[in-house]
Every structure is written in C-alpha cells, then in structure tokens.
Design a protein around this motif. Sequence first.
Motif, PDB file in Angstrom:
ATOM      1  N   LYS A 174      40.208  95.287  50.219  1.00 37.20           N
ATOM      2  CA  LYS A 174      41.489  95.796  49.727  1.00 37.20           C
ATOM      3  C   LYS A 174      41.473  97.315  49.638  1.00 37.20           C
ATOM      4  O   LYS A 174      42.461  97.979  49.979  1.00 37.20           O
ATOM      5  CB  LYS A 174      41.771  95.197  48.354  1.00 37.20           C
ATOM      6  N   ILE A 175      40.363  97.878  49.181  1.00 33.12           N
ATOM      7  CA  ILE A 175      40.232  99.328  49.108  1.00 33.12           C
ATOM      8  C   ILE A 175      40.188  99.921  50.513  1.00 33.12           C
ATOM      9  O   ILE A 175      40.775 100.962  50.792  1.00 33.12           O
ATOM     10  CB  ILE A 175      38.983  99.736  48.304  1.00 33.12           C
ATOM     11  N   TRP A 176      39.485  99.233  51.412  1.00 32.77           N
ATOM     12  CA  TRP A 176      39.325  99.746  52.778  1.00 32.77           C
ATOM     13  C   TRP A 176      40.656  99.723  53.532  1.00 32.77           C
ATOM     14  O   TRP A 176      41.069 100.718  54.123  1.00 32.77           O
ATOM     15  CB  TRP A 176      38.282  98.914  53.528  1.00 32.77           C
ATOM     16  N   ASN A 177      41.313  98.569  53.524  1.00 29.94           N
ATOM     17  CA  ASN A 177      42.570  98.416  54.261  1.00 29.94           C
ATOM     18  C   ASN A 177      43.414  97.336  53.591  1.00 29.94           C
ATOM     19  O   ASN A 177      43.270  96.147  53.880  1.00 29.94           O
ATOM     20  CB  ASN A 177      42.295  98.051  55.720  1.00 29.94           C
ATOM     21  N   ALA A 178      44.299  97.743  52.705  1.00 31.37           N
ATOM     22  CA  ALA A 178      45.093  96.801  51.919  1.00 31.37           C
ATOM     23  C   ALA A 178      45.970  95.902  52.780  1.00 31.37           C
ATOM     24  O   ALA A 178      46.270  94.766  52.401  1.00 31.37           O
ATOM     25  CB  ALA A 178      45.966  97.563  50.923  1.00 31.37           C
ATOM     26  N   LYS A 179      46.374  96.379  53.941  1.00 25.31           N
ATOM     27  CA  LYS A 179      47.259  95.591  54.788  1.00 25.31           C
ATOM     28  C   LYS A 179      46.551  94.413  55.445  1.00 25.31           C
ATOM     29  O   LYS A 179      47.196  93.561  56.056  1.00 25.31           O
ATOM     30  CB  LYS A 179      47.916  96.483  55.845  1.00 25.31           C
ATOM     31  N   VAL A 186      52.259  98.353  49.994  1.00 24.48           N
ATOM     32  CA  VAL A 186      52.517  99.795  49.904  1.00 24.48           C
ATOM     33  C   VAL A 186      51.251 100.545  49.487  1.00 24.48           C
ATOM     34  O   VAL A 186      51.258 101.770  49.403  1.00 24.48           O
ATOM     35  CB  VAL A 186      53.656 100.100  48.907  1.00 24.48           C
ATOM     36  N   MET A 187      50.176  99.816  49.229  1.00 24.50           N
ATOM     37  CA  MET A 187      48.913 100.462  48.859  1.00 24.50           C
ATOM     38  C   MET A 187      48.333 101.182  50.072  1.00 24.50           C
ATOM     39  O   MET A 187      48.291 100.625  51.169  1.00 24.50           O
ATOM     40  CB  MET A 187      47.928  99.402  48.358  1.00 24.50           C
ATOM     41  N   PRO A 188      47.903 102.427  49.916  1.00 25.59           N
ATOM     42  CA  PRO A 188      47.329 103.163  51.043  1.00 25.59           C
ATOM     43  C   PRO A 188      46.105 102.454  51.625  1.00 25.59           C
ATOM     44  O   PRO A 188      45.325 101.854  50.890  1.00 25.59           O
ATOM     45  CB  PRO A 188      46.928 104.510  50.415  1.00 25.59           C
ATOM     46  N   ARG A 189      45.954 102.534  52.936  1.00 21.15           N
ATOM     47  CA  ARG A 189      44.759 101.986  53.595  1.00 21.15           C
ATOM     48  C   ARG A 189      43.671 103.047  53.491  1.00 21.15           C
ATOM     49  O   ARG A 189      43.359 103.756  54.447  1.00 21.15           O
ATOM     50  CB  ARG A 189      45.088 101.620  55.038  1.00 21.15           C
ATOM     51  N   ALA A 190      43.088 103.123  52.300  1.00 17.83           N
ATOM     52  CA  ALA A 190      42.309 104.277  51.872  1.00 17.83           C
ATOM     53  C   ALA A 190      41.188 104.711  52.816  1.00 17.83           C
ATOM     54  O   ALA A 190      41.129 105.872  53.218  1.00 17.83           O
ATOM     55  CB  ALA A 190      41.751 104.032  50.472  1.00 17.83           C
ATOM     56  N   VAL A 191      40.292 103.799  53.150  1.00 12.23           N
ATOM     57  CA  VAL A 191      39.178 104.196  54.021  1.00 12.23           C
ATOM     58  C   VAL A 191      39.603 104.133  55.485  1.00 12.23           C
ATOM     59  O   VAL A 191      39.252 105.001  56.293  1.00 12.23           O
ATOM     60  CB  VAL A 191      37.940 103.309  53.790  1.00 12.23           C
ATOM     61  N   HIS A 192      40.362 103.130  55.841  1.00 16.30           N
ATOM     62  CA  HIS A 192      40.822 102.957  57.218  1.00 16.30           C
ATOM     63  C   HIS A 192      41.550 104.194  57.724  1.00 16.30           C
ATOM     64  O   HIS A 192      41.398 104.585  58.890  1.00 16.30           O
ATOM     65  CB  HIS A 192      41.750 101.741  57.295  1.00 16.30           C
ATOM     66  N   LYS A 193      42.328 104.836  56.860  1.00 10.96           N
ATOM     67  CA  LYS A 193      43.093 106.014  57.245  1.00 10.96           C
ATOM     68  C   LYS A 193      42.369 107.327  56.939  1.00 10.96           C
ATOM     69  O   LYS A 193      42.943 108.406  57.086  1.00 10.96           O
ATOM     70  CB  LYS A 193      44.461 105.996  56.531  1.00 10.96           C
ATOM     71  N   GLY A 194      41.129 107.231  56.503  1.00  9.51           N
ATOM     72  CA  GLY A 194      40.357 108.448  56.253  1.00  9.51           C
ATOM     73  C   GLY A 194      40.744 109.193  55.002  1.00  9.51           C
ATOM     74  O   GLY A 194      40.417 110.374  54.845  1.00  9.51           O
ATOM     75  N   ILE A 195      41.430 108.517  54.088  1.00  7.63           N
ATOM     76  CA  ILE A 195      41.811 109.168  52.831  1.00  7.63           C
ATOM     77  C   ILE A 195      40.575 109.380  51.963  1.00  7.63           C
ATOM     78  O   ILE A 195      40.394 110.441  51.366  1.00  7.63           O
ATOM     79  CB  ILE A 195      42.861 108.331  52.082  1.00  7.63           C
ATOM     80  N   ILE A 196      39.722 108.343  51.876  1.00  8.09           N
ATOM     81  CA  ILE A 196      38.455 108.465  51.164  1.00  8.09           C
ATOM     82  C   ILE A 196      37.326 107.976  52.073  1.00  8.09           C
ATOM     83  O   ILE A 196      37.578 107.316  53.084  1.00  8.09           O
ATOM     84  CB  ILE A 196      38.448 107.670  49.837  1.00  8.09           C
ATOM     85  N   THR A 197      36.095 108.273  51.679  1.00  9.83           N
ATOM     86  CA  THR A 197      34.936 107.889  52.473  1.00  9.83           C
ATOM     87  C   THR A 197      34.375 106.545  52.005  1.00  9.83           C
ATOM     88  O   THR A 197      34.768 106.019  50.956  1.00  9.83           O
ATOM     89  CB  THR A 197      33.828 108.941  52.347  1.00  9.83           C
ATOM     90  N   GLU A 198      33.428 106.015  52.770  1.00  7.70           N
ATOM     91  CA  GLU A 198      32.784 104.768  52.381  1.00  7.70           C
ATOM     92  C   GLU A 198      32.031 104.939  51.063  1.00  7.70           C
ATOM     93  O   GLU A 198      32.049 104.043  50.219  1.00  7.70           O
ATOM     94  CB  GLU A 198      31.818 104.303  53.470  1.00  7.70           C
ATOM     95  N   LYS A 199      31.413 106.098  50.874  1.00  2.92           N
ATOM     96  CA  LYS A 199      30.706 106.351  49.611  1.00  2.92           C
ATOM     97  C   LYS A 199      31.692 106.357  48.447  1.00  2.92           C
ATOM     98  O   LYS A 199      31.414 105.798  47.378  1.00  2.92           O
ATOM     99  CB  LYS A 199      29.972 107.688  49.668  1.00  2.92           C
TER     100      LYS A 199
END
Length: 217
Positions: A174-179, A186-199
């Motif tokens: 869910k954190i990586w890619n909510a879709k 509407v949750m950002p695809r945080a890691v998938h889109k490079g918003i945050i890192t895996e760490k």
Amino acid sequence: MKKQHAFALSALASLLVAGCATGPSTADLDQMAATVVKSSFSDKGIVKVSAIAPEDINVACTAADVAGKPLDPAVAEALQAAQLKSIKWPADGNYMGDWKAGEKLAQSGRGLTWSDKADTANGGNCYNCHQLDPKEISFGTIGPSLTGYGKTRGVIADPTSTASKAIIEYTWGKIWNAKAYNACSVMPRAVHKGIITEKQAKDLMALLLDPKSPVNN
C-alpha cells in the motif's frame, strides 16, 4: 511560450463557442486541452512535464468519475494487477526501519518542488490525510485514522502469525503503490512514483507496526 499559450487558449475558446452549434466531440476537447497543457508547462529543475502525462489507470478512473459510475470491476481488477507487478518486496525480507525517522517523515510535507535539489529528501505528507498519533488534535481526514494500526490488526501481539504476515505485506504494498489494491485510490503511489525511497518506506512501516511507536500507544 506566451504566444503559443494564447493561441491554444484562443483555439479552445473558439471550439467551445462553435460547440454551441455543432457540439464538439470529447476527442476534440481532449486534444485541445492537451495542447493547452503542453504550451503551459515545461521542465523546470527536478519537476518534469512527464509527471502529468496521462496513464491508463488515471484516465479510466477519471472517465468513471465524470460518468458518475464506479469503475467496471473487471477493468479495475486488470489495472490493479498491473500495478501490483510494480511493487518490489524487500530483498532481505526486512520490512521494518526506524519508527522515529518514520514519524518525522510522516509529519513532513516538503519536497518535489522545482526549487528542490534532486537529492533533497522528500516528506511523506502522511499527516495531511491520516491521524497517526492518538494524541494528535489536528490531522487530515481524507484517509482513515491509522491510530493503533499494528495493535488493532494483531501484528503487535503476534508478528509471526500468517495473518500478521499478510498485514505486513499489504501495508508495504500500500505504501509502495496504493493503486495495486484500489485502482482509483487518491493515496499517492509513494515509492512507485519516487516520492519516497525504499528505506523511507521501511521507516513508515516501523511507525505503523513497531510496538514502541506512538501510533500503537
């Protein structure tokens, strides 16, 4: 650029006026809107125009929203399956980081603006949609409250159970890619889109699932 923008807006206005008599097609309007967008935006710093390029999943969800109907279940399932393939699971099997770093990340909304440097650490902006700490009195409500996240789901009591492992994997995904779990989320695809890192994702996992985290106390 200004002349191109003015021309595009003029053409779009002309088409809309003409539409009163001829009824422009959706395709015509989409093409003109794309022209306006193309003439209005340009790469600047770390912000690239490609970030607003339409994707199948967003186009489908927008069309369903405009039509006032839910996304066709078969279409949603296919789109989610494609997004699920984008998730990268921890190679070392370790999902947990530092909850203190995760708390700072969740409460930070900075980053991703043209004036930021490419190596600037982005915030998670989680607070803008979720309550995290039960003691918080100001928080976003677009998403559900995450207070007691690990405790209420049984992960704190028995982190090695089959049910807990499923929750841990779901949370990571869910954190990586909510879709991958909700096509029109509407949750950002945080890691998938490079918003945050895996760490950083591991730090958010710890915030949600560590028994010492304020989320679970």
